[in-house]
Design an enzyme around this catalytic site. Structure first.
Site, PDB file in Angstrom:
ATOM      1  N   ASP A  80      -6.184 -11.324   6.560  1.00  0.00           N
ATOM      2  CA  ASP A  80      -5.397 -10.096   6.654  1.00  0.00           C
ATOM      3  C   ASP A  80      -3.978 -10.369   7.155  1.00  0.00           C
ATOM      4  O   ASP A  80      -3.705 -11.405   7.764  1.00  0.00           O
ATOM      5  CB  ASP A  80      -6.111  -9.135   7.616  1.00  0.00           C
ATOM      6  CG  ASP A  80      -5.757  -7.679   7.360  1.00  0.00           C
ATOM      7  OD1 ASP A  80      -4.838  -7.406   6.583  1.00  0.00           O
ATOM      8  OD2 ASP A  80      -6.423  -6.811   7.949  1.00  0.00           O
ATOM      9  N   GLU A 135      -7.096  -6.283  -1.327  1.00  0.00           N
ATOM     10  CA  GLU A 135      -6.721  -4.929  -0.913  1.00  0.00           C
ATOM     11  C   GLU A 135      -5.549  -4.503  -1.799  1.00  0.00           C
ATOM     12  O   GLU A 135      -5.744  -4.192  -2.961  1.00  0.00           O
ATOM     13  CB  GLU A 135      -6.353  -4.876   0.569  1.00  0.00           C
ATOM     14  CG  GLU A 135      -6.203  -3.447   1.064  1.00  0.00           C
ATOM     15  CD  GLU A 135      -5.756  -3.354   2.506  1.00  0.00           C
ATOM     16  OE1 GLU A 135      -5.982  -2.308   3.126  1.00  0.00           O
ATOM     17  OE2 GLU A 135      -5.147  -4.314   3.020  1.00  0.00           O
ATOM     18  N   GLU A 185      -8.948   3.568   4.562  1.00  0.00           N
ATOM     19  CA  GLU A 185      -8.539   3.370   5.953  1.00  0.00           C
ATOM     20  C   GLU A 185      -7.427   4.345   6.346  1.00  0.00           C
ATOM     21  O   GLU A 185      -7.304   4.721   7.517  1.00  0.00           O
ATOM     22  CB  GLU A 185      -8.071   1.933   6.175  1.00  0.00           C
ATOM     23  CG  GLU A 185      -6.787   1.560   5.452  1.00  0.00           C
ATOM     24  CD  GLU A 185      -6.337   0.132   5.742  1.00  0.00           C
ATOM     25  OE1 GLU A 185      -7.197  -0.679   6.105  1.00  0.00           O
ATOM     26  OE2 GLU A 185      -5.139  -0.149   5.606  1.00  0.00           O
ATOM     27  N   GLU A 193       0.853  -1.177   0.000  1.00  0.00           N
ATOM     28  CA  GLU A 193       0.000   0.000   0.000  1.00  0.00           C
ATOM     29  C   GLU A 193       0.894   1.233   0.000  1.00  0.00           C
ATOM     30  O   GLU A 193       1.756   1.373   0.855  1.00  0.00           O
ATOM     31  CB  GLU A 193      -0.891   0.045   1.251  1.00  0.00           C
ATOM     32  CG  GLU A 193      -1.779  -1.152   1.455  1.00  0.00           C
ATOM     33  CD  GLU A 193      -2.405  -1.137   2.844  1.00  0.00           C
ATOM     34  OE1 GLU A 193      -2.902  -0.082   3.269  1.00  0.00           O
ATOM     35  OE2 GLU A 193      -2.376  -2.179   3.504  1.00  0.00           O
TER      36      GLU A 193
END
Length: 665
Positions: free
Chosen positions: A414, A463, A469, A173
């Protein structure tokens, strides 16, 4: 005479020269061509029309025993074919795609094939081992040579580690750094997809597909040249439990190779997607096309939809007689909200299983899971459970069996945060095991999609995106608005995104703050609505609280009823980092979404795809004061003009969303 000369050379220790062979593979429309040179080494280059996309770049694979595919290899035969077929898709942005390409298969004596494909929209190659016995891959030196010092959008690994090995542990990310190739950080890994700006407005997006039992590819520029080179995480020899809440496996030692392979092995596709205009990129299908076909026969149980989600809004329920949090009463309230609005699922995010135990069979006493599942079933709302990676992996079969029998619909898994070979293997095992028990999988904290959602359609989302988030703990220093109009041209090319949009608290660049308990988005309310159209996401979160949605009935109705998989997708307009507009059709309805960066913009959209007839649109526009009060919007119902042109004004950080249907006479 030739036999005598060859025998003489071999007996005298003289190695004969390998004659160079040249091949040219053109796309079906003839605009793109791949030139391949096979000699002592193998190189290829790509030209689109008259523009050089890729300068001659070597292709090779180094094995641990000292041999190599593609270096001093002997070509024994080649075959060229043309394929033109339709792929019926599952849980995708269109119901079918055209798979039209020309393929060149080069077969070598050393036990491998090299396959090139030329599509109208790009090119790809892969190695295929035809060996009978297993081997280890030491390295695969993938090189992308560019003729100029082009600018690129680079997603660096977000890591505090200064050494490359430490950067292999990451969440995949980050925002994009816009930089010339030569100015890339020499000590930072970048993950794919990565986008390079070419001449004449063209772009090339580097990606990979069919990543199975092999590490994912990073890119690095360590010498300040105009080339990108691959980097792969070495094979983990030992791991230890640790990381977030003891839910991860941390690598403590690595082998001097990247993969352990069976004799016959299909290696990942190396993809270069070429666009003549930016708007082509968000609608590209190459990763899906190049993935292995689906391995699930019965798909009837796989249900896409939307999820009422509690983590982002911090279990933000008020005006009730209980303390909101991880408890049965709170989740029953979320189920009530989902049922009232036709939302298919509720997720129980982190906290329902006992902390620090990495054991999904230990449920906290505040949660009556059987009661929640039964209540959800009564209300036609399915339950999805969050699961830390190690807790899921250590007892995968029993966990899937137990919760499937209880009535759970799937897992959000996750904190994998790796893409070495064993971790990639975990994703396939998780998908296969979950499918056996008819469970959905949403991979969070994971690497980018590489087509597993085609192979196992129960993998309903990924994701690997710098999602909403981030707004819980960062302020204006993180520019999410620009990211929102950059990511669809790069990361979304690889597949769906679990971005988790839907905020009803909205802020301008000046007023945004990171507040965990009452988070907000950057940009306008209509931007949040538009993201349900623009972002591809078969399992789509509603990130805000039931309280906030109850206050915003019009917006809630729009996002609660929007489809999440589509019959058709049309990319209407776009420029990387500036704006985007996408249209998607489901049945009798079309939805159109548009986003801009921090610049106010009026976008004229062409709706000629609607065809003949009279149409009405429900339009959500930025309000007159949205530049100051980001939640300001206006909803109106209007007829689509006969010339099929609409001009839609967007505030800074704004957007628009349309629902279009045939006019009722």
């Amino acid at each position: 005479m030739r036999l005598f000369l060859l025998t003489f050379c071999l007996l005298s220790g003289i190695v004969p020269l390998i004659a160079q062979r040249n091949f040219k593979l053109q796309s079906p429309d003839g605009r793109l061509s791949v030139s391949i040179q096979v000699g002592k080494r193998i190189t290829y280059s790509i030209v689109h029309e008259k523009d050089l996309v890729l300068s001659p770049s070597p292709v090779a694979m180094e094995l641990e025993d000292g041999s190599a595919f593609g270096v001093g290899s002997t070509l024994i035969r080649q075959q060229t074919t043309t394929i033109n077929q339709e792929i019926r898709t599952t849980l995708y942005k269109k119901s079918s795609i055209t798979d039209h390409y020309k393929e060149l298969v080069l077969e070598f004596r050393e036990g491998f094939n090299l396959v090139f494909r030329a599509y109208n929209e790009g090119a790809a190659y892969r190695f295929i081992s035809t060996r009978q016995t297993g081997f280890h891959v030491k390295n695969e030196p993938v090189v992308f040579n560019f003729a100029k010092d082009y600018d690129a959008w680079v997603p660096y690994v977000k890591s505090k580690a200064k050494d490359i090995t430490g950067q292999y542990f990451n969440s995949f990310e980050n925002t994009y750094t816009y930089t010339p190739l030569s100015k890339m950080s020499p000590n930072k890994l970048a993950f794919t997809p990565l986008l390079v700006a070419l001449d004449n407005g063209k772009k090339v997006c580097i990606a990979e597909a069919d990543l199975e039992s092999y590490p994912g590819m990073y890119l690095v520029n360590s010498d300040g040249a105009t080339s990108l080179k691959s980097n792969f995480a070495s094979y983990p020899l030992a791991t230890e439990q640790g990381g977030h809440n003891q839910l991860q496996q941390l690598v403590t030692s690595r082998a001097p190779y990247i993969a352990r392979c069976k004799g016959a092995t299909n290696f990942p596709w190396r993809i270069l997607i070429v666009s003549a205009s930016d708007r082509e990129l968000p609608d590209n299908d190459m990763v899906y096309k190049l993935a292995a076909p689906q391995r699930i026969n019965d798909l009837s149980w796989i249900k896409p939809g939307k999820v009422a989600w509690e983590w982002w809004n911090h279990w933000g329920i008020s005006r009730v007689d209980f303390e909101a949090g991880v408890n049965t009463a709170t989740y029953m309230a979320y189920i009530d909200f989902a049922a009232k609005n036709g939302i298919e699922y509720v997720i129980l995010d982190e906290g329902w299983a006992v902390n620090l135990k990495a054991d999904l069979m230990q449920v906290v006493p505040e949660i009556d899971l059987e009661k929640l599942i039964a209540y959800g079933k009564q209300k036609n709302v399915g339950i999805i459970l969050w699961a830390g990676y190690y807790a899921f992996d250590r007892d995968m079969e029993q966990v899937c069996k137990h919760y499937a029998e209880m009535g759970v619909k799937g897992f959000k898994i996750d904190f994998m945060d790796r893409d070495d070979q064993p971790m990639v293997d975990f994703h396939y095992r998780a998908a296969q095991t979950a499918a056996r028990y008819q469970l959905l999988v949403d991979f969070h904290g994971t690497y980018k999609p590489t087509g597993l959602n085609r192979t196992y359609p129960n993998v309903i989302n990924y994701e690997a995106v710098n999602g909403l988030e981030q707004m819980k703990w960062t302020g204006p220093e993180m520019d999410m608005v620009t990211y929102d109009v950059t990511m669809p041209f790069i990361r979304m090319v690889a597949g769906p995104v679990d971005y988790t949009q839907g905020a009803m608290r909205n802020a301008t660049k000046r007023t945004h703050r990171g507040i965990n308990d009452e988070p907000m988005s950057q940009g306008t309310r209509c931007r949040q609505l538009a993201e349900y159209v623009v972002f591809e996401s078969p399992l789509n979160m509603l990130c805000d609280s039931p309280d906030n949605y109850e206050k915003e009935a019009e917006c809630t109705a729009f996002i609660a009823h929007i489809p999440t998989v589509w019959d058709r997708t049309i990319s209407l307009d776009g420029a990387v980092g500036q704006y985007i507009a996408i249209a998607r059709q489901k049945g009798d309805y079309w939805y159109v979404g548009g986003l801009t960066n921090w610049e106010a913009r009026t976008m004229e959209i062409d709706l000629s795809f609607l065809g003949a007839g009279d149409f009405t649109a429900e339009v959500f526009r930025d309000g007159a004061n949205a530049s100051r009060i980001a939640s300001d919007y206006k909803k109106e119902i209007t007829d689509i003009p006969s010339n099929r042109k609409m001009a839609l004004k967007m505030a800074p950080g704004g957007g628009f969303a349309l629902k279009i249907y045939r006019k009722i006479k």
